[in-house]
Write an enzyme that holds these catalytic residues in place. Structure first.
Site: not given
Ligand code: CAA
Length: 258
Positions: A63, A108, A111, A131
């Site tokens: 998400a 998400g 999920e 999360e």
């Molecule tokens: N939400 C918003 N933006 C996200 C995102 C997310 N979940 N995941 C990645 N992005 C964005 C980054 O912010 C980045 O944007 P910018 O270029 O504008 O900075 C772009 O996507 C590329 O991401 P990274 O630069 O971080 O890429 P990376 O290769 O270095 O890392 C990754 C990849 C390990 C997947 C890392 O992006 C990451 O950890 N993302 C978050 C994963 C996460 O925590 N997901 C769970 C979210 S909470 C949830 O999902 C709740 C639920 O159950 C409903």
């Protein structure tokens, strides 16, 4: 540009989460469009749906964290309900669904994959429920579907530790059914979908519903669900053709969904 793409080729529907610049993270716009796409699938002609992410790096990275950061408790709960409602619509789609996971399936994204009937993945895929490391619980079904799909103990370990796992571990714990090199994944999904689409659609749909409904019930109630599903296939043209072809030692004609 649409955040969710949909196209149909013959009997297969393709849903693509299309926000590659954010690794296909699910914001409200994506959820809205996914909801509309699910409503628009032609259930008369589509026999299997494949869900994938745009780009080579990510299925869905969760998400949208930027959108969630400032939410109140009530808004957070409403965002979770929105995701849950859309994913439940996907899960209860009458036809089979396959998640083709090419890359990150986190939060998400994991999920979303779990709301599909079948998961196959690239050997580059990464799964996890990160999360609690962000200060929240999984919110689009992760606490419920992961425990049902793998085991309560494994789900708890993955969720409490927020540890991401590689594709081979996801395969080992039963979170995915098969792994492929990334450049073979989508062809493999097509092949699987085509195999499913070639079988009797009424029977496939009845099987899906029986499995899903029965999992919520005691075994005594669940076998009655199966009896109804089984009975519903008789007197259909496809049952007559399928069994007739076997008895006449010939290949069955294409099933007509009748
Ligand atoms: N939400 C918003 N933006 C996200 C995102 C997310 N979940 N995941 C990645 N992005 C964005 C980054 O912010 C980045 O944007 P910018 O270029 O504008 O900075 C772009 O996507 C590329 O991401 P990274 O630069 O971080 O890429 P990376 O290769 O270095 O890392 C990754 C990849 C390990 C997947 C890392 O992006 C990451 O950890 N993302 C978050 C994963 C996460 O925590 N997901 C769970 C979210 S909470 C949830 O999902 C709740 C639920 O159950 C409903």
């Amino acid at each position: 540009m649409s955040l969710v793409l949909y196209e149909q080729k013959e009997a297969i529907g393709y849903i693509t989460i299309n926000r590659p610049e954010a690794l296909n993270a699910l914001n409200s716009g994506v959820l809205e469009e996914l909801d509309k796409v699910l409503d628009a699938i032609d259930l008369e002609s589509v026999r299997c749906v494949i869900v994938r992410g745009a780009g080579e790096k990510s299925f869905v990275a969760g998400a949208d964290i930027a959108q969630m950061k400032g939410l109140t408790k009530a808004e957070g709960e409403a965002f979770g309900k929105r995701g849950n409602d859309v994913f439940r619509k996907l899960e209860t789609l009458p036809i089979p669904t396959i998640a083709a996971v090419g890359g990150y399936a986190l939060g998400g994204g994991c999920e979303l994959a779990m709301a599909c009937d079948i998961r196959i993945a690239s050997d580059t895929a990464v799964f996890g429920q990160p999360e609690v490391g962000l200060g929240i619980t999984p919110g689009f079904g992760g606490t419920q579907r992961l425990a049902r799909l793998v085991s309560p103990g494994m789900a708890k370990q993955l969720i409490y530790t927020a540890r991401n796992i590689k594709a081979d571990e996801a395969l080992r714990i039963g979170l995915v059914n098969a792994l492929y090199p990334l450049d073979e994944l989508y062809a493999a999904a097509d092949k699987l979908a085509s195999t499913i689409a070639a079988n009797a659609p009424i029977a496939v749909r009845a099987s899906k519903k029986a499995i899903n409904d029965g999992l919520q019930l005691s075994i005594d109630e669940a076998i009655v669900v199966e009896e109804k599903a089984f009975g519903s296939c008789f007197e259909t043209a496809d049952q007559q053709e399928g069994m007739g072809a076997f008895l006449e030692k010939r290949k069955h004609a294409p099933f007509a969904n009748k």
